[in-house]
Design an enzyme around this catalytic site. Structure first.
Site, PDB file in Angstrom:
ATOM      1  N   PHE A 149     -18.348  -5.430  76.344  1.00 12.66           N
ATOM      2  CA  PHE A 149     -19.688  -5.725  75.823  1.00 12.66           C
ATOM      3  C   PHE A 149     -19.712  -6.910  74.868  1.00 12.66           C
ATOM      4  CE2 PHE A 149     -18.179  -3.310  72.134  1.00 12.66           C
ATOM      5  CZ  PHE A 149     -18.766  -4.015  71.093  1.00 12.66           C
ATOM      6  N   LYS A 173     -18.419  -6.619  87.279  1.00 15.19           N
ATOM      7  CA  LYS A 173     -18.893  -5.339  86.717  1.00 15.19           C
ATOM      8  C   LYS A 173     -18.953  -5.553  85.201  1.00 15.19           C
ATOM      9  CE  LYS A 173     -18.284  -1.925  84.824  1.00 15.19           C
ATOM     10  NZ  LYS A 173     -19.005  -1.698  83.531  1.00 15.19           N
ATOM     11  N   GLU A 176     -22.050  -2.010  80.590  1.00 14.47           N
ATOM     12  CA  GLU A 176     -23.370  -1.377  80.732  1.00 14.47           C
ATOM     13  C   GLU A 176     -24.164  -1.445  79.428  1.00 14.47           C
ATOM     14  OE1 GLU A 176     -20.393  -0.127  80.621  1.00 14.47           O
ATOM     15  OE2 GLU A 176     -20.306   2.026  80.257  1.00 14.47           O
ATOM     16  N   ARG A 177     -23.515  -1.894  78.337  1.00 19.46           N
ATOM     17  CA  ARG A 177     -24.241  -1.984  77.051  1.00 19.46           C
ATOM     18  C   ARG A 177     -25.140  -3.211  76.981  1.00 19.46           C
ATOM     19  NH1 ARG A 177     -22.609   2.437  76.058  1.00 19.46           N
ATOM     20  NH2 ARG A 177     -20.474   3.014  75.630  1.00 19.46           N
ATOM     21  N   SER A 226     -10.862  -2.534  76.077  1.00 20.00           N
ATOM     22  CA  SER A 226      -9.987  -1.873  75.102  1.00 20.00           C
ATOM     23  C   SER A 226      -8.631  -1.531  75.745  1.00 20.00           C
ATOM     24  CB  SER A 226     -10.673  -0.606  74.596  1.00 20.00           C
ATOM     25  OG  SER A 226     -10.921   0.250  75.686  1.00 20.00           O
ATOM     26  N   CYS A 281     -12.403  -9.782  69.907  1.00 19.43           N
ATOM     27  CA  CYS A 281     -10.994  -9.440  70.122  1.00 19.43           C
ATOM     28  C   CYS A 281     -10.087 -10.359  69.322  1.00 19.43           C
ATOM     29  CB  CYS A 281     -10.651  -9.537  71.592  1.00 19.43           C
ATOM     30  SG  CYS A 281     -10.820 -11.205  72.190  1.00 19.43           S
ATOM     31  N   GLU A 382      -7.681   0.022  66.136  1.00 19.76           N
ATOM     32  CA  GLU A 382      -8.620  -1.104  66.241  1.00 19.76           C
ATOM     33  C   GLU A 382     -10.006  -0.555  65.896  1.00 19.76           C
ATOM     34  OE1 GLU A 382      -9.754  -2.562  70.161  1.00 19.76           O
ATOM     35  OE2 GLU A 382      -9.865  -4.595  69.372  1.00 19.76           O
TER      36      GLU A 382
HETATM   37  P1  NAD Z   1     -14.204  -0.856  76.964  1.00 21.84           P
HETATM   38  O1  NAD Z   1     -12.762  -0.756  77.276  1.00 21.84           O
HETATM   39  O2  NAD Z   1     -14.921   0.354  76.493  1.00 21.84           O
HETATM   40  O3  NAD Z   1     -15.027  -1.360  78.254  1.00 21.84           O
HETATM   41  C1  NAD Z   1     -14.591  -2.467  79.019  1.00 21.84           C
HETATM   42  C2  NAD Z   1     -15.062  -2.273  80.457  1.00 21.84           C
HETATM   43  O4  NAD Z   1     -14.481  -1.065  80.965  1.00 21.84           O
HETATM   44  C3  NAD Z   1     -16.569  -2.114  80.579  1.00 21.84           C
HETATM   45  O5  NAD Z   1     -17.001  -2.803  81.728  1.00 21.84           O
HETATM   46  C4  NAD Z   1     -16.761  -0.612  80.705  1.00 21.84           C
HETATM   47  O6  NAD Z   1     -17.887  -0.272  81.484  1.00 21.84           O
HETATM   48  C5  NAD Z   1     -15.495  -0.168  81.393  1.00 21.84           C
HETATM   49  N1  NAD Z   1     -15.098   1.198  80.995  1.00 21.84           N
HETATM   50  C6  NAD Z   1     -15.389   1.845  79.842  1.00 21.84           C
HETATM   51  N2  NAD Z   1     -14.844   3.074  79.849  1.00 21.84           N
HETATM   52  C7  NAD Z   1     -14.185   3.211  81.015  1.00 21.84           C
HETATM   53  C8  NAD Z   1     -13.407   4.251  81.603  1.00 21.84           C
HETATM   54  N3  NAD Z   1     -13.203   5.408  80.980  1.00 21.84           N
HETATM   55  N4  NAD Z   1     -12.870   4.041  82.812  1.00 21.84           N
HETATM   56  C9  NAD Z   1     -13.059   2.871  83.453  1.00 21.84           C
HETATM   57  N5  NAD Z   1     -13.794   1.852  82.953  1.00 21.84           N
HETATM   58  C10 NAD Z   1     -14.340   2.018  81.750  1.00 21.84           C
HETATM   59  O7  NAD Z   1     -14.369  -2.070  75.923  1.00 21.84           O
HETATM   60  P2  NAD Z   1     -15.684  -2.508  75.140  1.00 21.84           P
HETATM   61  O8  NAD Z   1     -15.970  -1.509  74.079  1.00 21.84           O
HETATM   62  O9  NAD Z   1     -16.752  -2.890  76.088  1.00 21.84           O
HETATM   63  O10 NAD Z   1     -15.156  -3.868  74.477  1.00 21.84           O
HETATM   64  C11 NAD Z   1     -14.436  -3.907  73.279  1.00 21.84           C
HETATM   65  C12 NAD Z   1     -12.945  -3.905  73.530  1.00 21.84           C
HETATM   66  O11 NAD Z   1     -12.573  -5.013  74.343  1.00 21.84           O
HETATM   67  C13 NAD Z   1     -12.134  -4.074  72.248  1.00 21.84           C
HETATM   68  O12 NAD Z   1     -11.028  -3.225  72.311  1.00 21.84           O
HETATM   69  C14 NAD Z   1     -11.725  -5.535  72.265  1.00 21.84           C
HETATM   70  O13 NAD Z   1     -10.559  -5.844  71.528  1.00 21.84           O
HETATM   71  C15 NAD Z   1     -11.506  -5.729  73.725  1.00 21.84           C
HETATM   72  N6  NAD Z   1     -11.572  -7.142  74.075  1.00 21.84           N
HETATM   73  C16 NAD Z   1     -10.403  -7.762  74.354  1.00 21.84           C
HETATM   74  C17 NAD Z   1     -10.418  -9.103  74.657  1.00 21.84           C
HETATM   75  C18 NAD Z   1      -9.140  -9.830  74.949  1.00 21.84           C
HETATM   76  O14 NAD Z   1      -9.211 -10.978  75.327  1.00 21.84           O
HETATM   77  N7  NAD Z   1      -7.981  -9.225  74.818  1.00 21.84           N
HETATM   78  C19 NAD Z   1     -11.626  -9.814  74.699  1.00 21.84           C
HETATM   79  C20 NAD Z   1     -12.801  -9.127  74.416  1.00 21.84           C
HETATM   80  C21 NAD Z   1     -12.761  -7.774  74.116  1.00 21.84           C
END
Ligand code: NAD
Length: 497
Positions: A149, A173, A176-177, A226, A281, A382
């Protein structure tokens, strides 16, 4: 209630989706739209459509692809404000920050416009008598891009411009937020002349993600999110034989040495900790003050942070917006609440912040926790919010050891006026992206972005040359055009003669 549909084969469609997820206005704390959540048949529909389009797009000439990319680049640039407004409306970040993320996405797109140069192969003349060898790269097929998101434009644009430039087709994909910016990007691709089915947007949750990772027609998965989900995606997709890069979470440290300009360090650490409400991130979430600098540094960061104007992202005067959801707000507040009993000193408390006219908004003010120890949960986890933990170390060795003991390895920075200390730091830390007096060292598009350890699962980082490598497969051709008499068959292993 506005309903956000998928974009498959050049048009918006509900497909067979019935479930929805709310999309909030985080500044007001109210629902503003609902987004459809894909079921498995919708995943099949999007992937089939992308697979059909691949047959034609992968055969399109480099000049055809480049023309579409340049048009798309012009359109994204022309709609920069509209995209930034869409980001701010659903994510909550301030407009200047949202513009910055579109700009960083554009830079990857500009890199992808050079695809004819990037896809050049190699040629070796006369490796053996009458034999030449050459290599070239071909696209993979349908690529799934699964994104978080916190950068609804930039992170997808780390991926899809290069994937498409290389001749692949894409199912994005998004989170969804904040799903709307992806729909705008899909419309702009269409206006740029990208054939239907090359870029598809499928909204969804775990159901869609797992189905994409296991789908037989998906060739590769690019994921950012994450660490627990990155690890799961890496497992699902690689077990299904796909190429996968899964970027995870972070705990980025900044070391402040006693020879650093304290005010300069405090200003940049404050910006890196609290910009975008800490939902980056590459945010600095842990500062390690070395030696006698600690008290003055904490005072200076607190002074900077106290002055941050927190308010709705759409208000030009705001410097920091709300966090993404009520759950995120409550989770962050919970960490702050438990920090004091655990032994931390709350140097600045962002709980209870009220923004007039936005009393139900998901706001948390900048928070600084001093005297944090490595075993505290605020340091281990985190938090992904506007919370800076300050640790104290006696030496640079102790500070580097702390960073290296942390399971994450995304970004880190040092503030110092010593070239010797800076060199030691960047050589010794086990982290992927490093800043020297630069707090958020996000590499330019022509370098690659990615961390070490639990911040990246898979071999290749995003964009730059590794991005091109990820979205293509190399072939090496050994070629001879035989003369009428060619010496007959030889049964030893081929060697150059
Ligand atoms: P998230 O892991 O909750 O979601 C990421 C994606 O995975 C979304 O599209 C979501 O719909 C999907 N998802 C969520 N739960 C899932 C599940 N149980 N099974 C399968 N798919 C699922 O992350 P977020 O809260 O949207 O974003 C923040 C996180 O992303 C933080 O941990 C941040 O550090 C990380 N991030 C990392 C980078 C990087 O370059 N390393 C860049 C941006 C964000």
């Amino acid at each position: 209630m506005r309903r956000i549909e998928h974009f498959i084969g050049g048009k918006a469609t509900a497909a067979s989706s019935r479930r929805t997820s709310p999309v909030f206005d985080p500044a007001l704390g109210v629902q503003q739209a609902e987004v459809l959540l894909a079921e498995e048949p919708d995943v099949d529909a999007a992937v089939d459509c992308a697979a059909d389009a691949f047959a034609r797009w992968s055969e399109s000439s480099l000049s055809t692809r480049t023309k579409v990319l340049f048009s798309f680049r012009e359109l994204v640039n022309a709609h920069l404000d509209e995209l930034a407004t869409a980001v701010s409306a659903e994510h909550g970040k301030v407009l200047s920050d949202a513009r910055g993320e579109v700009q960083r996405g554009l830079e990857v797109l500009e890199f992808a416009c050079g695809i004819p140069q990037l896809l050049k192969g190699q040629y070796s003349d006369q490796v053996s008598t009458g034999v030449d060898v050459f290599s070239y790269r071909q696209p993979l097929g349908v690529v799934a891009c699964i994104t978080p998101f916190n950068f609804p434009v930039m992170v997808p644009m780390w991926m899809f411009p290069i994937a498409i430039a290389c001749g692949n087709t894409v199912v994005l994909k998004p989170s969804e937020r904040d799903p709307s910016p992806s729909m705008l990007l899909a419309e702009l691709w269409q206006k740029a002349g990208l054939p239907e089915g090359v870029f598809n947007v499928l909204h969804g949750d775990k159901v869609a993600v797992e189905a994409l990772c296991r789908h037989e027609k998906i060739a590769a998965v690019s994921f950012v999110g994450s660490t627990p989900i990155a690890r799961a995606v890496y497992g699902w997709a690689s077990a299904a034989g796909k190429r996968v890069q899964a970027l995870g979470g972070a705990k980025n440290h900044a070391i402040v040495l006693p020879d650093a300009a304290t005010d300069y360090a405090a200003m940049h650490v404050s910006a890196a900790a609290f910009g975008s409400a800490g939902e980056r991130c590459m945010a600095i979430s842990a500062a390690i003050a070395v030696g006698p600098v600690a008290d003055a540094f904490v005072d200076a960061v607190a002074e900077q942070a106290r002055a941050i104007r927190v308010g709705p992202g759409r208000d030009q005067a705001s410097e920091m917006g709300p966090v993404i959801t009520m759950e995120a707000r409550d989770r962050i507040v919970g960490y702050i609440e438990r920090a004091k009993p655990a032994g931390a000193k709350v140097a600045l408390d962002g709980r209870g912040l009220v923004v007039p006219g936005h009393e139900d908004g998901f706001f948390v003010g900048p928070t600084i926790l001093d005297q944090v120890a490595p075993d505290m949960e605020v340091y281990r986890d985190e938090i992904f919010g506007p919370v800076l933990s300050v640790l104290r170390a006696d030496s640079i060795d102790e500070a580097i050891a702390l960073i290296n003991a942390n399971p994450y390895g995304n970004g880190t920075a040092i503030f110092t006026s010593s070239g010797e200390a800076a060199r030691r730091f960047h050589r010794e830390v086990r982290v992927g992206m490093i800043g020297v007096n630069v707090p958020i060292p996000v590499p330019m598009a022509y370098y690659s972005f990615g961390g070490w350890k639990d911040s990246l699962f898979g071999e290749r980082r995003v964009h730059g040359e590794e991005g091109v490598g990820f979205y293509t497969r190399q072939k090496v051709v050994t070629e001879r055009w035989p003369q009428p008499i060619d010496g007959g068959a030889s049964y030893h292993f081929p060697t150059a003669e």
